[in-house]
Scaffold this motif. Sequence first.
Motif, mmCIF file in Angstrom:
data_model
loop_
_atom_site.group_PDB
_atom_site.id
_atom_site.type_symbol
_atom_site.label_atom_id
_atom_site.label_comp_id
_atom_site.label_asym_id
_atom_site.label_seq_id
_atom_site.Cartn_x
_atom_site.Cartn_y
_atom_site.Cartn_z
ATOM 1 N N GLY A 7 28.815 46.081 32.356
ATOM 2 C CA GLY A 7 29.075 45.275 33.850
ATOM 3 C C GLY A 7 27.843 45.311 34.693
ATOM 4 N N SER A 9 26.195 42.256 34.801
ATOM 5 C CA SER A 9 25.813 40.961 35.481
ATOM 6 C C SER A 9 25.724 40.694 37.037
ATOM 7 C CB SER A 9 26.764 40.155 34.876
ATOM 8 O OG SER A 9 28.186 40.352 35.343
ATOM 9 N N ILE A 12 27.034 46.977 41.134
ATOM 10 C CA ILE A 12 26.297 48.096 40.973
ATOM 11 C C ILE A 12 25.546 48.027 39.298
ATOM 12 C CG2 ILE A 12 26.663 50.591 40.682
ATOM 13 C CD1 ILE A 12 29.028 50.368 42.456
ATOM 14 N N GLY A 13 26.143 47.332 38.320
ATOM 15 C CA GLY A 13 25.499 47.443 37.083
ATOM 16 C C GLY A 13 24.280 46.724 36.994
ATOM 17 N N SER A 33 29.888 37.458 31.698
ATOM 18 C CA SER A 33 29.061 36.137 32.050
ATOM 19 C C SER A 33 27.742 36.265 31.507
ATOM 20 C CB SER A 33 29.102 36.316 33.771
ATOM 21 O OG SER A 33 28.019 35.436 34.109
ATOM 22 N N CYS A 56 30.321 40.018 26.215
ATOM 23 C CA CYS A 56 31.450 40.679 25.736
ATOM 24 C C CYS A 56 32.642 41.169 26.549
ATOM 25 C CB CYS A 56 30.867 42.230 25.046
ATOM 26 S SG CYS A 56 31.843 43.432 24.445
ATOM 27 N N ALA A 85 31.233 48.894 33.979
ATOM 28 C CA ALA A 85 31.949 47.874 34.188
ATOM 29 C C ALA A 85 33.296 48.444 34.696
ATOM 30 C CB ALA A 85 32.175 47.255 32.720
ATOM 31 N N GLY A 86 33.871 47.774 35.612
ATOM 32 C CA GLY A 86 35.292 48.226 36.079
ATOM 33 C C GLY A 86 35.825 47.002 37.040
ATOM 34 N N VAL A 88 38.362 46.230 40.366
ATOM 35 C CA VAL A 88 38.446 46.848 41.447
ATOM 36 C C VAL A 88 39.844 45.833 42.132
ATOM 37 C CG1 VAL A 88 37.755 47.660 43.995
ATOM 38 C CG2 VAL A 88 36.271 47.743 41.954
ATOM 39 N N TYR A 149 44.375 51.856 41.039
ATOM 40 C CA TYR A 149 42.674 51.917 40.751
ATOM 41 C C TYR A 149 42.262 53.054 40.779
ATOM 42 C CZ TYR A 149 37.777 51.675 42.127
ATOM 43 O OH TYR A 149 36.426 51.795 42.146
ATOM 44 N N LYS A 153 40.271 55.762 37.884
ATOM 45 C CA LYS A 153 39.070 56.368 38.287
ATOM 46 C C LYS A 153 39.443 57.864 38.047
ATOM 47 C CE LYS A 153 36.525 53.061 38.438
ATOM 48 N NZ LYS A 153 35.144 52.935 37.915
ATOM 49 N N SER A 181 30.658 54.297 49.573
ATOM 50 C CA SER A 181 30.823 52.770 49.675
ATOM 51 C C SER A 181 29.408 52.383 49.221
ATOM 52 C CB SER A 181 31.100 52.703 51.024
ATOM 53 O OG SER A 181 32.328 52.931 51.362
ATOM 54 N N SER A 184 28.349 46.053 47.059
ATOM 55 C CA SER A 184 28.769 45.114 46.154
ATOM 56 C C SER A 184 29.910 44.244 46.662
ATOM 57 C CB SER A 184 29.097 45.894 44.700
ATOM 58 O OG SER A 184 30.430 46.346 44.831
ATOM 59 N N SER A 186 32.806 43.691 45.196
ATOM 60 C CA SER A 186 34.298 44.121 44.801
ATOM 61 C C SER A 186 34.866 45.159 45.947
ATOM 62 C CB SER A 186 34.053 44.934 43.517
ATOM 63 O OG SER A 186 33.490 46.384 43.834
HETATM 64 N N1 LIG Z 1 31.178 49.016 44.949
HETATM 65 C C1 LIG Z 1 31.713 50.205 45.368
HETATM 66 O O1 LIG Z 1 31.766 50.702 46.684
HETATM 67 C C2 LIG Z 1 32.255 51.305 44.537
HETATM 68 C C3 LIG Z 1 32.378 52.553 44.536
HETATM 69 C C4 LIG Z 1 32.940 53.390 43.687
HETATM 70 C C5 LIG Z 1 32.926 53.161 42.345
HETATM 71 N N2 LIG Z 1 32.541 51.706 42.059
HETATM 72 C C6 LIG Z 1 32.645 51.533 40.647
HETATM 73 O O2 LIG Z 1 31.211 50.974 40.062
HETATM 74 C C7 LIG Z 1 31.568 50.035 39.132
HETATM 75 C C8 LIG Z 1 31.056 48.347 39.459
HETATM 76 O O3 LIG Z 1 31.613 48.085 40.560
HETATM 77 P P1 LIG Z 1 31.139 46.764 41.721
HETATM 78 O O4 LIG Z 1 31.593 47.044 42.945
HETATM 79 O O5 LIG Z 1 29.736 46.686 41.043
HETATM 80 O O6 LIG Z 1 31.994 45.641 41.003
HETATM 81 P P2 LIG Z 1 31.599 44.079 40.760
HETATM 82 O O7 LIG Z 1 30.733 43.560 41.583
HETATM 83 O O8 LIG Z 1 33.067 43.672 40.649
HETATM 84 O O9 LIG Z 1 31.042 44.140 39.326
HETATM 85 C C9 LIG Z 1 31.746 44.504 38.127
HETATM 86 C C10 LIG Z 1 31.104 44.477 36.946
HETATM 87 O O10 LIG Z 1 31.880 44.696 35.569
HETATM 88 C C11 LIG Z 1 31.890 43.559 34.717
HETATM 89 N N3 LIG Z 1 33.233 43.650 34.056
HETATM 90 C C12 LIG Z 1 34.539 43.424 34.887
HETATM 91 N N4 LIG Z 1 35.418 43.291 33.715
HETATM 92 C C13 LIG Z 1 34.925 43.234 32.572
HETATM 93 C C14 LIG Z 1 35.239 43.210 31.203
HETATM 94 N N5 LIG Z 1 36.658 43.048 30.781
HETATM 95 N N6 LIG Z 1 34.496 42.973 30.029
HETATM 96 C C15 LIG Z 1 33.181 43.368 30.533
HETATM 97 N N7 LIG Z 1 32.468 43.367 31.855
HETATM 98 C C16 LIG Z 1 33.514 43.421 32.721
HETATM 99 C C17 LIG Z 1 31.469 42.507 35.590
HETATM 100 O O11 LIG Z 1 30.814 41.335 34.822
HETATM 101 P P3 LIG Z 1 31.553 40.189 34.148
HETATM 102 O O12 LIG Z 1 32.703 39.491 35.345
HETATM 103 O O13 LIG Z 1 30.409 38.875 34.084
HETATM 104 O O14 LIG Z 1 32.384 40.501 32.879
HETATM 105 C C18 LIG Z 1 30.619 42.881 36.747
HETATM 106 O O15 LIG Z 1 29.278 42.957 35.914
HETATM 107 C C19 LIG Z 1 33.415 49.912 38.989
HETATM 108 O O16 LIG Z 1 33.514 50.860 37.896
HETATM 109 C C20 LIG Z 1 33.753 50.412 40.066
HETATM 110 O O17 LIG Z 1 35.119 51.068 40.132
HETATM 111 C C21 LIG Z 1 32.331 50.866 42.889
#
Ligand SMILES: NC(=O)c1ccc[n+]([C@@H]2O[C@H](COP(=O)([O-])OP(=O)(O)OC[C@H]3O[C@@H](n4cnc5c(N)ncnc54)[C@H](OP(=O)(O)O)[C@@H]3O)[C@@H](O)[C@H]2O)c1
Length: 234
Positions: A7, A9, A12-13, A33, A56, A85-86, A88, A149, A153, A181, A184, A186
Amino acid sequence: MKIIVTGASRGIGRGIATALAKEGFQVGALARSSTLLDELRTEIEAARGICHTAVCDLRDPSATQSAIASLREQLGGVDGLINNAGLVIRKDAFDLSMEEWHALIDTNIHGLFYATRAVLPWMREQRRGHIINISSISGKVPLPGGSAYAATKFAVTGFSLSLLQEVREYGIKVTVVYPGSVDSQSHRHDADAGHSWKVTPEEVGQACAGILRTAPGTLISELEIRPLGRPPKP
Ligand SMILES: NC(=O)c1ccc[n+]([C@@H]2O[C@H](COP(=O)([O-])OP(=O)(O)OC[C@H]3O[C@@H](n4cnc5c(N)ncnc54)[C@H](OP(=O)(O)O)[C@@H]3O)[C@@H](O)[C@H]2O)c1
């Protein structure tokens, strides 16, 4: 150290990949992507860092195995995997569709397991490795309005804490990270609201760098990372 980040792209990743590369780690970035991964690699290489990429969909077990193997080959080994990757989806159990339920389970649980299974045999053989799983505060406490969700987790939390007990005898570390928080796309309920009070994706990456740098015989098994500030009052 050679670290695969799923994740990578966006969000957070991407912050983790960027922060690790700045700190001298070699990064293997995985997501769906290809355009965004190319941009990430260009940015890291422009700053004299090392980044390899693999496109992938983690919901496909054999594609995941191949993509992780390709990153290992490009990197010349693998010391760590960050399962970030996740998907939300914040909906309650009344409103969540069956398709959304399956998408959450397939991405957040199945995808994480497929990536983990791909690296475990190599790590066991080299008797060294580190798996960091990004859970959430919602993997520890209830999230009203996001029960499905939160279920995924909590699964990441339970899997990570149990996996550590299965693999520690092979010199493999497992860490579960609980972000609060993070700024990003999501987690934005309101795109127009101020988000500067949140943890930045790169700050999560800096925390991961610290986790990866613990002495060989030591590990940080759990880390909660939260913003110090609070959301602005409406
Ligand atoms: N943001 C927050 O406040 C927060 C808080 C706690 C935990 N988290 C956790 O942190 C992680 C990242 O969250 P984020 O906020 O950065 O989300 P995000 O901006 O939506 O990014 C999600 C990433 O996961 C990739 N992804 C999603 N589905 C995929 C698949 N089927 N195969 C491969 N890659 C996939 C996406 O890339 P592509 O679309 O290019 O595949 C993207 O790079 C998640 O596990 C989320 O639960 C986030």
